[in-house]
Design a protein around this motif. Structure first.
Motif, PDB file in Angstrom:
ATOM      1  N   LEU A  14       0.834  -1.209   0.000  1.00 35.17           N
ATOM      2  CA  LEU A  14       0.000   0.000   0.000  1.00 35.17           C
ATOM      3  C   LEU A  14       0.866   1.255   0.000  1.00 35.17           C
ATOM      4  O   LEU A  14       0.573   2.221  -0.709  1.00 35.17           O
ATOM      5  CB  LEU A  14      -0.957   0.007   1.196  1.00 35.17           C
ATOM      6  N   MET A  15       1.936   1.247   0.770  1.00 30.73           N
ATOM      7  CA  MET A  15       2.840   2.404   0.782  1.00 30.73           C
ATOM      8  C   MET A  15       3.468   2.619  -0.593  1.00 30.73           C
ATOM      9  O   MET A  15       3.573   3.763  -1.056  1.00 30.73           O
ATOM     10  CB  MET A  15       3.919   2.239   1.850  1.00 30.73           C
ATOM     11  N   LEU A  16       3.878   1.560  -1.264  1.00 28.20           N
ATOM     12  CA  LEU A  16       4.436   1.671  -2.605  1.00 28.20           C
ATOM     13  C   LEU A  16       3.402   2.272  -3.557  1.00 28.20           C
ATOM     14  O   LEU A  16       3.712   3.190  -4.329  1.00 28.20           O
ATOM     15  CB  LEU A  16       4.894   0.301  -3.112  1.00 28.20           C
ATOM     16  N   TYR A  17       2.181   1.784  -3.479  1.00 33.29           N
ATOM     17  CA  TYR A  17       1.096   2.314  -4.302  1.00 33.29           C
ATOM     18  C   TYR A  17       0.883   3.799  -4.027  1.00 33.29           C
ATOM     19  O   TYR A  17       0.750   4.601  -4.952  1.00 33.29           O
ATOM     20  CB  TYR A  17      -0.187   1.516  -4.033  1.00 33.29           C
ATOM     21  N   VAL A  21       1.260   6.831  -6.740  1.00 35.29           N
ATOM     22  CA  VAL A  21       0.124   7.709  -7.046  1.00 35.29           C
ATOM     23  C   VAL A  21       0.492   9.164  -6.749  1.00 35.29           C
ATOM     24  O   VAL A  21       0.140  10.072  -7.507  1.00 35.29           O
ATOM     25  CB  VAL A  21      -1.130   7.278  -6.264  1.00 35.29           C
ATOM     26  N   THR A  22       1.223   9.390  -5.680  1.00 36.15           N
ATOM     27  CA  THR A  22       1.650  10.754  -5.352  1.00 36.15           C
ATOM     28  C   THR A  22       2.582  11.301  -6.427  1.00 36.15           C
ATOM     29  O   THR A  22       2.470  12.467  -6.825  1.00 36.15           O
ATOM     30  CB  THR A  22       2.321  10.792  -3.966  1.00 36.15           C
ATOM     31  N   GLN A  23       3.489  10.484  -6.922  1.00 35.20           N
ATOM     32  CA  GLN A  23       4.382  10.924  -8.006  1.00 35.20           C
ATOM     33  C   GLN A  23       3.577  11.293  -9.249  1.00 35.20           C
ATOM     34  O   GLN A  23       3.852  12.307  -9.907  1.00 35.20           O
ATOM     35  CB  GLN A  23       5.395   9.834  -8.344  1.00 35.20           C
ATOM     36  N   LEU A  24       2.591  10.489  -9.586  1.00 32.34           N
ATOM     37  CA  LEU A  24       1.733  10.786 -10.730  1.00 32.34           C
ATOM     38  C   LEU A  24       0.975  12.089 -10.503  1.00 32.34           C
ATOM     39  O   LEU A  24       0.844  12.907 -11.421  1.00 32.34           O
ATOM     40  CB  LEU A  24       0.762   9.635 -10.980  1.00 32.34           C
ATOM     41  N   ALA A  25       0.513  12.296  -9.290  1.00 38.34           N
ATOM     42  CA  ALA A  25      -0.221  13.522  -8.971  1.00 38.34           C
ATOM     43  C   ALA A  25       0.659  14.759  -9.158  1.00 38.34           C
ATOM     44  O   ALA A  25       0.217  15.769  -9.723  1.00 38.34           O
ATOM     45  CB  ALA A  25      -0.748  13.463  -7.541  1.00 38.34           C
ATOM     46  N   VAL A  26       1.901  14.674  -8.729  1.00 39.30           N
ATOM     47  CA  VAL A  26       2.823  15.805  -8.874  1.00 39.30           C
ATOM     48  C   VAL A  26       3.061  16.093 -10.355  1.00 39.30           C
ATOM     49  O   VAL A  26       3.070  17.253 -10.786  1.00 39.30           O
ATOM     50  CB  VAL A  26       4.146  15.523  -8.131  1.00 39.30           C
ATOM     51  N   ALA A  42      -6.910  15.593  -6.989  1.00 39.94           N
ATOM     52  CA  ALA A  42      -7.634  14.404  -6.503  1.00 39.94           C
ATOM     53  C   ALA A  42      -6.659  13.295  -6.130  1.00 39.94           C
ATOM     54  O   ALA A  42      -6.854  12.598  -5.132  1.00 39.94           O
ATOM     55  CB  ALA A  42      -8.609  13.918  -7.572  1.00 39.94           C
ATOM     56  N   LEU A  43      -5.612  13.150  -6.922  1.00 46.26           N
ATOM     57  CA  LEU A  43      -4.638  12.097  -6.635  1.00 46.26           C
ATOM     58  C   LEU A  43      -3.737  12.436  -5.451  1.00 46.26           C
ATOM     59  O   LEU A  43      -3.067  11.553  -4.926  1.00 46.26           O
ATOM     60  CB  LEU A  43      -3.797  11.788  -7.873  1.00 46.26           C
ATOM     61  N   ILE A  44      -3.710  13.687  -5.034  1.00 47.06           N
ATOM     62  CA  ILE A  44      -3.000  14.038  -3.798  1.00 47.06           C
ATOM     63  C   ILE A  44      -3.881  13.679  -2.596  1.00 47.06           C
ATOM     64  O   ILE A  44      -3.398  13.157  -1.587  1.00 47.06           O
ATOM     65  CB  ILE A  44      -2.649  15.544  -3.763  1.00 47.06           C
ATOM     66  N   VAL A  45      -5.170  13.926  -2.711  1.00 44.96           N
ATOM     67  CA  VAL A  45      -6.094  13.663  -1.605  1.00 44.96           C
ATOM     68  C   VAL A  45      -6.225  12.160  -1.348  1.00 44.96           C
ATOM     69  O   VAL A  45      -6.219  11.723  -0.193  1.00 44.96           O
ATOM     70  CB  VAL A  45      -7.472  14.307  -1.892  1.00 44.96           C
ATOM     71  N   LEU A  46      -6.322  11.368  -2.396  1.00 48.54           N
ATOM     72  CA  LEU A  46      -6.514   9.925  -2.219  1.00 48.54           C
ATOM     73  C   LEU A  46      -5.381   9.252  -1.457  1.00 48.54           C
ATOM     74  O   LEU A  46      -5.640   8.459  -0.553  1.00 48.54           O
ATOM     75  CB  LEU A  46      -6.747   9.258  -3.571  1.00 48.54           C
ATOM     76  N   PRO A  47      -4.106   9.530  -1.765  1.00 48.50           N
ATOM     77  CA  PRO A  47      -3.045   8.912  -0.963  1.00 48.50           C
ATOM     78  C   PRO A  47      -3.074   9.353   0.502  1.00 48.50           C
ATOM     79  O   PRO A  47      -2.757   8.564   1.395  1.00 48.50           O
ATOM     80  CB  PRO A  47      -1.752   9.361  -1.635  1.00 48.50           C
ATOM     81  N   LEU A  48      -3.470  10.592   0.749  1.00 46.98           N
ATOM     82  CA  LEU A  48      -3.571  11.044   2.145  1.00 46.98           C
ATOM     83  C   LEU A  48      -4.641  10.255   2.887  1.00 46.98           C
ATOM     84  O   LEU A  48      -4.438   9.845   4.030  1.00 46.98           O
ATOM     85  CB  LEU A  48      -3.851  12.538   2.203  1.00 46.98           C
ATOM     86  N   LEU A  49      -5.775  10.033   2.220  1.00 48.86           N
ATOM     87  CA  LEU A  49      -6.830   9.225   2.842  1.00 48.86           C
ATOM     88  C   LEU A  49      -6.363   7.776   3.040  1.00 48.86           C
ATOM     89  O   LEU A  49      -6.641   7.160   4.075  1.00 48.86           O
ATOM     90  CB  LEU A  49      -8.095   9.250   1.982  1.00 48.86           C
ATOM     91  N   GLY A  50      -5.660   7.247   2.061  1.00 49.61           N
ATOM     92  CA  GLY A  50      -5.134   5.885   2.186  1.00 49.61           C
ATOM     93  C   GLY A  50      -4.138   5.755   3.323  1.00 49.61           C
ATOM     94  O   GLY A  50      -4.161   4.786   4.077  1.00 49.61           O
TER      95      GLY A  50
END
Length: 146
Positions: A14-17, A21-26, A42-50
């Motif tokens: 999950l951390m790798l994912y 996702v954060t890299q893609l968001a940036v 949106a892709l910044i918010v989702l990893p924070l929730l995860g």
């Protein structure tokens, strides 16, 4: 021990994912396009929730495991002698028969974390995972306040 290894493996995946996702968001935020920026946000918010969910679940597991050890050390952990299905889960009928005892224990002493924890185990044996987690969370809260 296999359970811990599985948890560690799943948390690492999950951390790798989340990192990917954060890299893609940036990268999406760097593109000069409104849709790309919206997707990046949106892709910044989702990893924070995860990440929040991962931390919350790990803390729940650590704290509930600590309560199991405390009950076991004091000899107050219920004996798991219920008949099991092939999956390893308790059969619901016999579990439901034992349930009222643990519910009465909580009603008699609603401030006891031990009673709430045992009620959570009884809910889990009866197949009600949602109430089991609620009861165990209540036990954790009461024990931490004591």
């Amino acid at each position: 021990m296999r359970g811990r290894i599985a948890v560690i493996l799943m948390a690492a995946l999950l951390m790798l994912y989340l990192v990917l996702v954060t890299q893609l968001a940036v990268r999406l935020l760097a593109v000069d396009n409104g849709v790309s920026k919206a997707l990046g946000i949106a892709l910044i918010v989702l990893p924070l929730l995860g990440l929040w969910a991962l931390i919350a679940e790990l803390l729940f597991g650590i704290r509930s495991e600590r309560l199991v050890r405390m009950l076991d050390a004091s000899g107050e952990l219920p004996v798991d002698n219920l008949p099991k299905r092939t999956s390893g889960r308790p059969e619901r009928g016999p579990a439901d028969e034992e349930f009222p005892r643990y519910q009465a224990e909580v009603e008699a002493d609603p401030g006891s974390w031990k009673a709430w924890f045992r009620l959570g185990l009884a809910y889990d044996a009866s197949g009600d995972r949602r109430r089991a987690r609620q009861s165990i969370r209540r036990a954790i809260t009461l024990e931490r306040a004591a």
